[in-house]
Motif scaffolding. Structure first.
Motif, PDB file in Angstrom:
ATOM      1  N   HIS A  94       1.226  -4.448  33.720  1.00 54.15           N
ATOM      2  CA  HIS A  94       2.143  -3.415  33.922  1.00 54.15           C
ATOM      3  C   HIS A  94       2.733  -2.386  33.004  1.00 54.15           C
ATOM      4  CE1 HIS A  94       3.746  -6.450  37.058  1.00 54.15           C
ATOM      5  NE2 HIS A  94       2.659  -6.000  37.513  1.00 54.15           N
ATOM      6  N   TRP A  95       2.839  -3.068  31.627  1.00 52.34           N
ATOM      7  CA  TRP A  95       3.198  -1.996  30.491  1.00 52.34           C
ATOM      8  C   TRP A  95       2.046  -1.146  29.965  1.00 52.34           C
ATOM      9  CZ3 TRP A  95       8.234  -1.646  29.224  1.00 52.34           C
ATOM     10  CH2 TRP A  95       9.040  -2.576  29.862  1.00 52.34           C
ATOM     11  N   ARG A  96       0.774  -1.840  30.250  1.00 51.61           N
ATOM     12  CA  ARG A  96      -0.352  -1.155  29.674  1.00 51.61           C
ATOM     13  C   ARG A  96      -0.467  -0.162  30.776  1.00 51.61           C
ATOM     14  NH1 ARG A  96      -3.786  -4.909  30.619  1.00 51.61           N
ATOM     15  NH2 ARG A  96      -4.845  -4.229  32.635  1.00 51.61           N
ATOM     16  N   ARG A  97      -0.372  -0.101  31.834  1.00 50.78           N
ATOM     17  CA  ARG A  97      -0.636   0.986  32.836  1.00 50.78           C
ATOM     18  C   ARG A  97       0.522   1.927  32.821  1.00 50.78           C
ATOM     19  NH1 ARG A  97      -2.220  -3.204  37.688  1.00 50.78           N
ATOM     20  NH2 ARG A  97      -4.395  -3.693  36.752  1.00 50.78           N
ATOM     21  N   ALA A  98       1.625   1.527  32.139  1.00 54.97           N
ATOM     22  CA  ALA A  98       2.730   2.631  31.774  1.00 54.97           C
ATOM     23  C   ALA A  98       2.554   3.159  30.531  1.00 54.97           C
ATOM     24  CB  ALA A  98       4.132   1.571  31.962  1.00 54.97           C
ATOM     25  N   THR A  99       1.517   3.018  29.759  1.00 52.71           N
ATOM     26  CA  THR A  99       1.444   3.439  28.742  1.00 52.71           C
ATOM     27  C   THR A  99       1.566   5.275  28.503  1.00 52.71           C
ATOM     28  OG1 THR A  99      -0.047   1.928  27.591  1.00 52.71           O
ATOM     29  CG2 THR A  99      -0.324   4.170  26.580  1.00 52.71           C
ATOM     30  N   GLY A 100       2.322   6.053  27.908  1.00 53.94           N
ATOM     31  CA  GLY A 100       2.565   7.278  28.032  1.00 53.94           C
ATOM     32  C   GLY A 100       3.774   7.613  28.685  1.00 53.94           C
ATOM     33  N   ARG A 101       4.349   6.671  29.668  1.00 50.53           N
ATOM     34  CA  ARG A 101       5.498   6.803  30.347  1.00 50.53           C
ATOM     35  C   ARG A 101       6.811   6.503  29.594  1.00 50.53           C
ATOM     36  NH1 ARG A 101       3.493   7.492  36.014  1.00 50.53           N
ATOM     37  NH2 ARG A 101       5.722   8.309  36.461  1.00 50.53           N
ATOM     38  N   LEU A 102       7.827   6.970  30.104  1.00 54.96           N
ATOM     39  CA  LEU A 102       9.210   6.709  29.610  1.00 54.96           C
ATOM     40  C   LEU A 102       9.820   5.822  30.525  1.00 54.96           C
ATOM     41  CD1 LEU A 102      11.402   7.609  27.489  1.00 54.96           C
ATOM     42  CD2 LEU A 102      12.488   9.304  29.631  1.00 54.96           C
ATOM     43  N   VAL A 103      10.197   4.723  29.658  1.00 55.62           N
ATOM     44  CA  VAL A 103      10.913   3.503  30.366  1.00 55.62           C
ATOM     45  C   VAL A 103      12.190   3.002  30.292  1.00 55.62           C
ATOM     46  CG1 VAL A 103       8.204   2.577  30.779  1.00 55.62           C
ATOM     47  CG2 VAL A 103       9.758   1.765  28.917  1.00 55.62           C
ATOM     48  N   SER A 104      12.678   2.174  30.691  1.00 57.81           N
ATOM     49  CA  SER A 104      14.235   1.744  30.105  1.00 57.81           C
ATOM     50  C   SER A 104      13.912   0.031  30.550  1.00 57.81           C
ATOM     51  CB  SER A 104      15.139   2.265  31.120  1.00 57.81           C
ATOM     52  OG  SER A 104      16.443   1.734  30.906  1.00 57.81           O
ATOM     53  N   VAL A 105      14.401  -0.561  29.335  1.00 58.84           N
ATOM     54  CA  VAL A 105      14.425  -1.897  29.639  1.00 58.84           C
ATOM     55  C   VAL A 105      15.263  -2.544  28.588  1.00 58.84           C
ATOM     56  CG1 VAL A 105      12.432  -2.094  27.517  1.00 58.84           C
ATOM     57  CG2 VAL A 105      12.334  -3.867  29.346  1.00 58.84           C
ATOM     58  N   SER A 106      15.754  -3.792  28.997  1.00 58.70           N
ATOM     59  CA  SER A 106      16.641  -4.308  28.170  1.00 58.70           C
ATOM     60  C   SER A 106      16.018  -5.260  27.312  1.00 58.70           C
ATOM     61  CB  SER A 106      17.573  -5.446  28.941  1.00 58.70           C
ATOM     62  OG  SER A 106      16.816  -6.459  29.627  1.00 58.70           O
ATOM     63  N   VAL A 107      16.219  -5.457  25.710  1.00 55.58           N
ATOM     64  CA  VAL A 107      15.444  -6.359  24.944  1.00 55.58           C
ATOM     65  C   VAL A 107      16.576  -7.346  24.536  1.00 55.58           C
ATOM     66  CG1 VAL A 107      14.298  -6.297  22.775  1.00 55.58           C
ATOM     67  CG2 VAL A 107      14.211  -4.157  24.329  1.00 55.58           C
ATOM     68  N   ALA A 108      15.985  -8.766  24.366  1.00 50.30           N
ATOM     69  CA  ALA A 108      16.803  -9.782  24.338  1.00 50.30           C
ATOM     70  C   ALA A 108      16.253 -10.038  22.693  1.00 50.30           C
ATOM     71  CB  ALA A 108      16.548 -10.770  25.103  1.00 50.30           C
ATOM     72  N   GLY A 148      11.123  -4.067  33.163  1.00 51.95           N
ATOM     73  CA  GLY A 148      11.245  -2.567  32.783  1.00 51.95           C
ATOM     74  C   GLY A 148      11.207  -1.661  33.894  1.00 51.95           C
ATOM     75  N   THR A 149      11.755  -0.548  33.829  1.00 54.60           N
ATOM     76  CA  THR A 149      11.470   0.653  35.041  1.00 54.60           C
ATOM     77  C   THR A 149      11.111   1.734  34.319  1.00 54.60           C
ATOM     78  OG1 THR A 149      13.915   1.101  34.701  1.00 54.60           O
ATOM     79  CG2 THR A 149      13.314  -0.300  36.308  1.00 54.60           C
ATOM     80  N   VAL A 150      10.108   2.553  35.355  1.00 54.06           N
ATOM     81  CA  VAL A 150       9.637   3.666  34.836  1.00 54.06           C
ATOM     82  C   VAL A 150      10.812   4.851  35.017  1.00 54.06           C
ATOM     83  CG1 VAL A 150       7.605   5.372  35.301  1.00 54.06           C
ATOM     84  CG2 VAL A 150       7.089   3.146  34.985  1.00 54.06           C
ATOM     85  N   GLN A 151      10.903   5.833  34.148  1.00 54.02           N
ATOM     86  CA  GLN A 151      12.010   6.705  34.447  1.00 54.02           C
ATOM     87  C   GLN A 151      11.115   7.776  35.015  1.00 54.02           C
ATOM     88  OE1 GLN A 151      15.267   6.154  33.707  1.00 54.02           O
ATOM     89  NE2 GLN A 151      14.150   4.384  33.895  1.00 54.02           N
ATOM     90  N   VAL A 152      11.506   8.458  36.014  1.00 50.95           N
ATOM     91  CA  VAL A 152      10.902   9.538  36.758  1.00 50.95           C
ATOM     92  C   VAL A 152      11.165  10.662  35.889  1.00 50.95           C
ATOM     93  CG1 VAL A 152      10.612  11.046  38.628  1.00 50.95           C
ATOM     94  CG2 VAL A 152      11.030   8.566  39.032  1.00 50.95           C
ATOM     95  N   GLU A 153      10.081  11.495  35.421  1.00 51.20           N
ATOM     96  CA  GLU A 153      10.091  12.718  34.817  1.00 51.20           C
ATOM     97  C   GLU A 153       9.161  13.900  35.368  1.00 51.20           C
ATOM     98  OE1 GLU A 153       9.067  11.982  30.141  1.00 51.20           O
ATOM     99  OE2 GLU A 153       7.950  10.725  31.350  1.00 51.20           O
ATOM    100  N   PHE A 154      10.009  15.109  35.497  1.00 43.36           N
ATOM    101  CA  PHE A 154       9.360  16.142  36.095  1.00 43.36           C
ATOM    102  C   PHE A 154       8.355  16.534  35.317  1.00 43.36           C
ATOM    103  CE2 PHE A 154      13.549  15.266  38.470  1.00 43.36           C
ATOM    104  CZ  PHE A 154      12.906  15.124  39.840  1.00 43.36           C
TER     105      PHE A 154
END
Length: 181
Positions: A94-108, A148-154
């Motif tokens: 999932h993360w690999r496919r999101a390469t280049g995308r803006l995401v939001s995630v909590s880091v523990a 993680g969640t992908v942030q929608v960018e216009f």
């Protein structure tokens, strides 16, 4: 048969068929819909999934369900779709496919990190790389990342507007439905 048990049995039936065709089954959701059931299969692959891919996979899934007795005598509606941007990023693919995308995630487990909003730069093994808004590069182990969640960018940096529209249509709005009685 409980819905949870049916879900896992459907996933076990469909995953090898999808993988043989180059797809990953991301989720199988079965919900009651009146006197029928809705069977939603979410699939993806590296490079995204197109409407032609969805149609091909829909035929494969339909044939497999017809050949099995998992659905019993209850009529169902089959929907094969891509996960879309609201599907959580949980696995390395999932993360690999999101390469280049803006995401939001909590880091523990990282002092002061908390909630991170950054662009995914890549995945190496079990480590995800990010570029922070100030240009700083950081990496976190997958085990430290929440969903993680992908942030929608216009308008994404480096992606021409005309290509971005095609990618979004192919990947996020691809759906095929079939009613089975």
């Amino acid at each position: 048969m409980s819905t949870g048990s049916l879900k896992s049995r459907l996933h076990s039936l469909l995953e090898p068929l999808a993988v043989a065709d180059g797809y990953d089954v991301e989720d199988v959701v079965v919900t009651p819909a009146g006197n029928r059931r809705l069977v939603r299969v979410l699939a993806d692959r590296d490079g995204g999934i197109t409407l032609d891919d969805i149609a091909t996979l829909s035929r494969t899934v339909s044939d497999a369900l017809d050949a099995s007795d998992l659905m019993g005598a209850t009529p169902y509606v089959l929907e094969v779709s891509s996960p879309g941007v609201d599907h959580p990023l949980t696995l390395a693919r999932h993360w690999r496919r999101a390469t280049g995308r803006l995401v939001s995630v909590s880091v523990a487990g990282v002092a002061g990190a908390g909630q991170l909003t950054a662009r995914v730069t890549g995945v190496e093994g079990e480590v995800v790389g990010f570029s922070l808004p100030d240009g700083t590069e950081v990496a976190h182990p997958l085990s430290a990342l929440g969903k993680g969640t992908v942030q929608v960018e216009f308008s994404r940096p480096g992606v021409p507007d005309d290509l971005e529209d095609v990618e979004e249509l192919d990947h996020e709005d691809a759906t095929a439905e079939e009613v089975k009685a």
